[in-house]
Structure formats: C-alpha cells, structure tokens
Scaffold this active site. Sequence first.
Site, PDB file in Angstrom:
ATOM      1  N   HIS A 174       0.836  -1.210   0.000  1.00 57.13           N
ATOM      2  CA  HIS A 174       0.000   0.000   0.000  1.00 57.13           C
ATOM      3  C   HIS A 174       0.871   1.261   0.000  1.00 57.13           C
ATOM      4  O   HIS A 174       0.638   2.194  -0.766  1.00 57.13           O
ATOM      5  CB  HIS A 174      -0.918  -0.016   1.221  1.00 57.13           C
ATOM      6  CG  HIS A 174      -1.652   1.275   1.413  1.00 57.13           C
ATOM      7  ND1 HIS A 174      -2.616   1.731   0.531  1.00 57.13           N
ATOM      8  CD2 HIS A 174      -1.550   2.228   2.359  1.00 57.13           C
ATOM      9  CE1 HIS A 174      -3.071   2.899   0.939  1.00 57.13           C
ATOM     10  NE2 HIS A 174      -2.444   3.224   2.039  1.00 57.13           N
ATOM     11  N   HIS A 179       1.209   5.011  -2.344  1.00 62.02           N
ATOM     12  CA  HIS A 179       1.568   6.387  -1.972  1.00 62.02           C
ATOM     13  C   HIS A 179       2.826   6.930  -2.643  1.00 62.02           C
ATOM     14  O   HIS A 179       2.892   8.117  -2.973  1.00 62.02           O
ATOM     15  CB  HIS A 179       1.780   6.498  -0.460  1.00 62.02           C
ATOM     16  CG  HIS A 179       0.513   6.520   0.336  1.00 62.02           C
ATOM     17  ND1 HIS A 179      -0.319   7.627   0.389  1.00 62.02           N
ATOM     18  CD2 HIS A 179      -0.082   5.574   1.101  1.00 62.02           C
ATOM     19  CE1 HIS A 179      -1.361   7.358   1.172  1.00 62.02           C
ATOM     20  NE2 HIS A 179      -1.245   6.117   1.617  1.00 62.02           N
ATOM     21  N   GLU A 220      -6.326   9.220  -0.128  1.00 62.68           N
ATOM     22  CA  GLU A 220      -6.514   7.764  -0.129  1.00 62.68           C
ATOM     23  C   GLU A 220      -7.442   7.273  -1.238  1.00 62.68           C
ATOM     24  O   GLU A 220      -7.148   6.279  -1.887  1.00 62.68           O
ATOM     25  CB  GLU A 220      -7.058   7.288   1.227  1.00 62.68           C
ATOM     26  CG  GLU A 220      -6.058   7.333   2.366  1.00 62.68           C
ATOM     27  CD  GLU A 220      -4.926   6.318   2.223  1.00 62.68           C
ATOM     28  OE1 GLU A 220      -5.051   5.364   1.441  1.00 62.68           O
ATOM     29  OE2 GLU A 220      -3.887   6.510   2.886  1.00 62.68           O
ATOM     30  N   SER A 239      -3.364   0.927  -4.821  1.00 63.10           N
ATOM     31  CA  SER A 239      -2.634  -0.220  -4.259  1.00 63.10           C
ATOM     32  C   SER A 239      -3.506  -1.465  -4.172  1.00 63.10           C
ATOM     33  O   SER A 239      -3.088  -2.471  -3.607  1.00 63.10           O
ATOM     34  CB  SER A 239      -2.111   0.130  -2.862  1.00 63.10           C
ATOM     35  OG  SER A 239      -3.188   0.461  -2.008  1.00 63.10           O
TER      36      SER A 239
HETATM   37 FE   LIG Z   1      -2.522   5.111   2.941  1.00 60.66          FE
END
Ligand SMILES: [Fe+2]
Length: 296
Positions: A174, A179, A220, A239
């Site tokens: 993730h 990110h 997010e 992700s």
């Molecule tokens: Fe995150």
Amino acid sequence: MSDRSGANLDIVSSETSTANSAIIMSDDRKAIVELDPDHPGFRDAEYRERRNTIAQIAIDHEPGSPVPDAPYTKEEHEVWRIICDNMAPAHQKHACSAYLEYAERLDLPKDRIPQLREVSERVQQLSGFVLEPVAGLVQPKVFLSTLGQGTFLSTQYIRHYSTPMYTPEPDVVHELIGHAAMLANPRFAELNRLMGQAAKRTETEEDVERLGRVYWYTIEFGVLREEGEVKAYGAGLLSSYGELEAMVKAEHRPFSTEAMMALPYDVTQYQPVLFCADSFDHMESTLTEYLTSWYA
Ligand SMILES: [Fe+2]
C-alpha cells in the site's frame, strides 16, 4: 482476480479501526507484534518473528538516518512480484496520468520488494518528501501532522504470503505502490504538506475527524476526470486491484470538501461513494484553498 484490503489507510479513527494487529513492548524494550487469530499470518511463527524484527527497526529508528533493511523472504518477494504483475494492467486502465508519469520516474523494482531506504532516497530526489518507518497504526493527528514536515510514516512489513491479494492492514504494498509515486510528484507532495500543516493547526478531535475524512476521500480514495474517464489518484485505490475495479461502479459525487467532511467512511468495504474532481488542476486548486484556510 479480486482482492480485499480491510484497511487501505494508514490512519484509522478509533471507532472504525479494523486493525487486527497491535504492538506491545516487552520489559526489555523489544517490540512484539500481536496478530488477531483471524490474521493470515497468525499461525506462522517465522512470519511473526519477522514482524517483530521489522517493528523493532521502526522503534529504534532515528528520524533522518537511513532506514535499515527489512529481512524479507523469497516467498515475500514473490508476493510483491505477483502483485506488480496484476496491478500493471489495472494501473494502465484506471490510474491518472500524474500517477503513471511518476511511477515510471520512481521505477520501483517489479521482482523484489524495494527497501524503504532506497524508495525514500528516490522520492526525496523527485519532490523532497521522505518516507520514515513506523511500527503500526498511529493516531490520525500524529500521522497527518508529520506530512506537514515532508515526512510520510510508512509501514515496512508485507502481508502474509498465503494471501497475496489480501491484507487486513496497510502494508509496504500500500505504502510504496499506492503512496510513493504520488508523493514523488512535487505538486501532490505539496498537497500532502498542506494537509499536514492543516492537521497541526487543528484544535478539536471533531475537526481532526473532519479533516481525516477529506484526507480519506482525496489522498486515499481520490478520483478525477481525464478525457471523460474517471481515473484514480488515491493510494487506497492505486494499491488494490479490487478497489480499482470497484471504483468504476462506485457513485461519483461532485468534488466538495464540505460534502467529504460530512460523510463517514467504512474501511471494511469497497468504497461506495467517491468524490470526483473535474481534473488534476481542479483537485489541486480546491484542496489548496481548503487546506490553507483551515484554522487560518
Ligand atoms: Fe494510505
């Protein structure tokens, strides 16, 4: 292939937390990662030992110094390779151009899990942001405020190899696939900084929660329109193969920070509602105005 990630967020509010791991410290300052019985790695003693070692790296880490390498196994590198293979076509189809451009510049290895140290160095070259290790979930205000200093707190462990497309908690997949590429983009890195500075100025728990919702629906789970198509820029989407597929079927509402602040989210299901900006520029200018006027 579908996957489910129960926690695509690095911060969770106490009432919605589904994290099924926790860190406790022994009397001699050794980290012990407690996993819930339904965690895929619960019965794997070697996995649990590795989780302890990796948590210890974060606890012992001095901010600003190079992050020690995490001890990944052959099976874990294979998990990363499988995920990269699966995600590549999904990214081509669903990721926004800002992500694709910086994922290419970041050029993460596809056949092994990169170490946090090397990814952080590369992101820093591109945008000035750094990634620092964290042992587990942190309080929302701490996590968000740290962004204000140009630092992203990142987990370093990977999900259990028996479930390559599922994790009950945010992991290195993730953090790095979701990110890191967006943080390497200087314009998006600046939005993360502004988010952190806004969090630092926040005075009440309720307002941390409201700002946390804006973080959730943008950094997010943000989507935007490009040439008439809805594309992802949020790390929780980028992700997760399953989230990217579900994104198309979600209800897309107009991009409104007021509406985001008013809408609670559920971390245990694919997001049924997403807020769609007209473009990257629209998302950037709206968020910049919102964040700079927050408690100003
Ligand atoms: Fe995150």
